[in-house]
Design an enzyme around this catalytic site. Sequence first.
Site, PDB file in Angstrom:
ATOM      1  NE  ARG A 154      -6.742   4.697   7.718  1.00 15.00           N
ATOM      2  CZ  ARG A 154      -6.747   5.763   6.894  1.00 15.00           C
ATOM      3  NH1 ARG A 154      -7.859   6.143   6.284  1.00 15.00           N
ATOM      4  NH2 ARG A 154      -5.655   6.455   6.676  1.00 15.00           N
TER       5      ARG A 154
ATOM      6  CD  GLU B 240      -7.124   1.330   2.453  1.00 18.28           C
ATOM      7  OE1 GLU B 240      -6.574   2.444   2.397  1.00 18.28           O
ATOM      8  OE2 GLU B 240      -7.093   0.615   3.464  1.00 18.28           O
TER       9      GLU B 240
HETATM   10  N1  MTE Z   1      -6.848  -4.002  -5.742  1.00 16.03           N
HETATM   11  C1  MTE Z   1      -6.423  -5.212  -6.139  1.00 16.03           C
HETATM   12  N2  MTE Z   1      -6.731  -5.629  -7.377  1.00 16.03           N
HETATM   13  N3  MTE Z   1      -5.717  -6.035  -5.300  1.00 16.03           N
HETATM   14  C2  MTE Z   1      -5.408  -5.649  -4.011  1.00 16.03           C
HETATM   15  O1  MTE Z   1      -4.756  -6.398  -3.279  1.00 16.03           O
HETATM   16  N4  MTE Z   1      -5.595  -3.904  -2.296  1.00 16.03           N
HETATM   17  C3  MTE Z   1      -6.357  -2.750  -1.815  1.00 16.03           C
HETATM   18  C4  MTE Z   1      -6.534  -1.712  -2.915  1.00 16.03           C
HETATM   19  N5  MTE Z   1      -6.976  -2.327  -4.140  1.00 16.03           N
HETATM   20  C5  MTE Z   1      -5.849  -4.363  -3.563  1.00 16.03           C
HETATM   21  C6  MTE Z   1      -6.563  -3.552  -4.494  1.00 16.03           C
HETATM   22  C7  MTE Z   1      -5.770  -2.104  -0.650  1.00 16.03           C
HETATM   23  S1  MTE Z   1      -6.030  -2.778   0.875  1.00 16.03           S
HETATM   24  C8  MTE Z   1      -5.041  -0.953  -0.750  1.00 16.03           C
HETATM   25  S2  MTE Z   1      -4.431  -0.168   0.622  1.00 16.03           S
HETATM   26  C9  MTE Z   1      -4.744  -0.342  -2.048  1.00 16.03           C
HETATM   27  O2  MTE Z   1      -5.264  -1.099  -3.137  1.00 16.03           O
HETATM   28  C10 MTE Z   1      -3.246  -0.221  -2.203  1.00 16.03           C
HETATM   29  O3  MTE Z   1      -2.876   0.270  -3.437  1.00 16.03           O
HETATM   30  P1  MTE Z   1      -2.866   1.841  -3.797  1.00 16.03           P
HETATM   31  O4  MTE Z   1      -2.407   2.573  -2.593  1.00 16.03           O
HETATM   32  O5  MTE Z   1      -1.911   1.900  -4.911  1.00 16.03           O
HETATM   33  O6  MTE Z   1      -4.257   2.180  -4.157  1.00 16.03           O
HETATM   34 MO1  MOS Z   2      -4.614  -1.590   2.549  1.00 19.66          MO
HETATM   35  S1  MOS Z   2      -5.685  -2.400   4.130  1.00 19.66           S
HETATM   36  O1  MOS Z   2      -4.103  -0.218   3.540  1.00 19.66           O
HETATM   37  O2  MOS Z   2      -3.268  -2.622   2.583  1.00 19.66           O
END
Ligand code: MTE
Ligand code: MOS
Length: 789
Positions: free
Chosen positions: A324, A729
């Site tokens: 990535r 992200e």
């Molecule tokens: N938001 C919160 N509040 N807590 C989290 O742990 N993880 C992030 C993001 N936002 C996270 C977060 C990460 S690393 C990812 S990959 C995505 O949320 C995963 O959720 P989604 O695919 O539903 O957006």
């Molecule tokens: Mo998010 S780093 O892809 O869990």
Amino acid sequence: MNRPHDPGMPDSLSAEVGRSHPHESAVLHVTGEAIYTDDIAEVSGTLHAALGLSSKAHATLLAMDLTAVRNAKGVVAVLTAADIPGVNDCGPIVHDDPLLADGSVQYLGQPIFVVIADTHDHARRAARKAQIHYHELPALLNQEAARQAGSYVVAPMRLQKGDARTALGNAPHRLAGKWTVGGQEQFYLEGQIAYAIPKEDRGMQVYCSTQHPSEMQHIIALALGVHAHQIVVECRRMGGGFGGKESQSGLWAGVAAICAAHLNRPVKLRADRDDDMLVTGKRHCFSYDYDVGYDDTGRITAARVEMLARAGFSADLSAPVATRAMCHFDNVYYLADTDIVALCAKTNTQSNTAFRGFGGPQGAIAIEYILDSIARLTGQDALDVRKANFYGRNDAEGRNVTQYGQKVVDNVIHELVAQLEHSSQYRQRRSAINLFNAASPILKKGLALTPVKFGIAFNVTFLNQAGALVHVYTDGSVLVNHGGTEMGQGVNTKVCQVVAQELGIAFRWVRASAADTSKVANTSATAASTGADLNGKAAQLAARTIRNRLADFAVTLFGGTAAEAVFADGMVSLNQNSMAFSALVQKAYLARVQLWSDGFYATPGLHWDPKTMNGNPFSYFSYGAAVSEVIIDTLTGESKVLRVDVLYDAGQSLNPAIDIGQVEGAYIQGLGWLTSEELWWNSDGRLMTHAPSTYKIPAVSDCPEDFRVQLFNNANVQDSIHRSKAVGEPPLLLAFSAFFAIRDAVASIADHKINPPLTAPATCEAILKSITFIQAAQAAQAAPMTGNG
Ligand code: MTE
Ligand code: MOS
């Protein structure tokens, strides 16, 4: 195509999608009612486990005297690798990651044994009493040392487009250099935890704080030597995951299950913060070696970069993280001839893993650093150099194929940046800052606008699949189970909105249940920001199947055709008749209509060849940009973010309030990575920054006083769930603007003529160091003239 984002006003009164619903658990979160794994009522007879950790970075285990541990107060059992009935491994891709060390230890903090006691406190106290005899071996503690030793966790990777060597030779100007970016601890508020309860017939129920229940099920089944169908893993919610619970919850789930199986008693394994930080991997720190060619306008004509990531002792997710990074080195910029090499250094430190952005931030910040440097060399505003390098808007403009062969067909960065430049008053503030700096010898201000483009989908095609199970009960209420896990990001809220919309009922009628491997099988990790995209589609299809059955049934009551049935505002209308959704459901049940359904979704159009590192790995791109204004104290190196303006492309946002929350949170998390969060190991390989006392995550006082976040009016060109775009992200990369604003402030000391060698994180020390460098460089430039004068 464009539609204004007004949280209060969805398309129609009945639209649930696009509305700013509060997080489905918001009230439970703030009242403390929300149940996290450690809050689950304990089954009688529950025991508590703690890990015994290596005190050496690299050593052979000569002998282990665990007598004192066994004799300690409250201890029930002590287990080592020899007690694992099945496979001693929790490596997600390469099987090089033992649950408990076997024969040797490869980092300081590696789990060697597990002690099970009557209380959590007794287990922890007992774990410290072990006498372990090591034969120490040379340790490779950082990526440079590993590179010199040729020590890697996976084979080097290379991504080439065109002929970078020739193009570099022909370039009008060249810039070569080295740079480094630090790692980052996920610092989820809820630490790693698993609670395993033995069931009949060698079965096991495991509650685990994990982004990947199916992977936990797999690891546990292998470790216990049983089938997957004997293991159920459940996660109602996490108190944050941020990538740290994608693969690395496996250690805790696996060890808890081994203990529970061994004793045939429920066992909980909960890490305290210090152990969590000492044991688990973090964001990879990266070193770069770059060489680029550029023309008089600052446009890059050729680029070569070697990225060296500190993987830690095992492969974990390092190869996909590095992939990535390679696929995000372009960020929003067209690169013609490119040569990217990525090396995953095997070091005697924690095994680094996923962290929000998954290598994307480390890839993109490198090109931003290069462009930022070029701007000082050409004497332009960095924003103009960035613009000169943007991908073309369309085929007619060209310059729209990425280094990995995917064509960018949804580029909105020109319009998005133009809008932000205007709304943030970038140019006016640039002039104001120049005036401020001219009159302020100690305090200096800086400004930067940085853009983001982030590829949405797992690079590896097969992971882009999801399932859902939707139940409509006879009272008309709906329960949704899907393959995603809730970590605070709001995936449950979004999926429930989608289902409510599909069935034409109000949000409060739809509830999401815990992620559970016995309900939806073979799920992917909730990661790569795809949670709502994938599971939203799967749940939509499940709900649609039920709606279609109900529409067919309505025809038998009202006549007309099923296609004419309207599901809206809690009513079903057809052929001039209408009935409450719940009443129709009741009748349908009595008529033996199936009121539950599964749904399955696989993202179309994706392919990726890991050998050539070419293909169409992403479904689409999420875009954004941010302007940050900072002030630094040139005597102390302190910095403060004064104002941030963000414009983020969430497509047709499913939930603007949640998306804005994600953007704000990601920005602040990125700000921590790039300014205050510094990981530091001593010469023994001991992580000294293992608690908030020494590891500085941003606090409320670090948030910009003036923080303006807006969503960009756009619709996904791909048929994503309601044309929305992922948000989890990508906005973390918006914090680049704070780092480059700091670099801009430092550069102002020498009238923006010298490039400050500022490394990330830009801590007070790093800022002071680059200031000292600039002052020395200035003095050196001035000296000969004075001498001759
Ligand atoms: N938001 C919160 N509040 N807590 C989290 O742990 N993880 C992030 C993001 N936002 C996270 C977060 C990460 S690393 C990812 S990959 C995505 O949320 C995963 O959720 P989604 O695919 O539903 O957006
Ligand atoms: Mo998010 S780093 O892809 O869990």
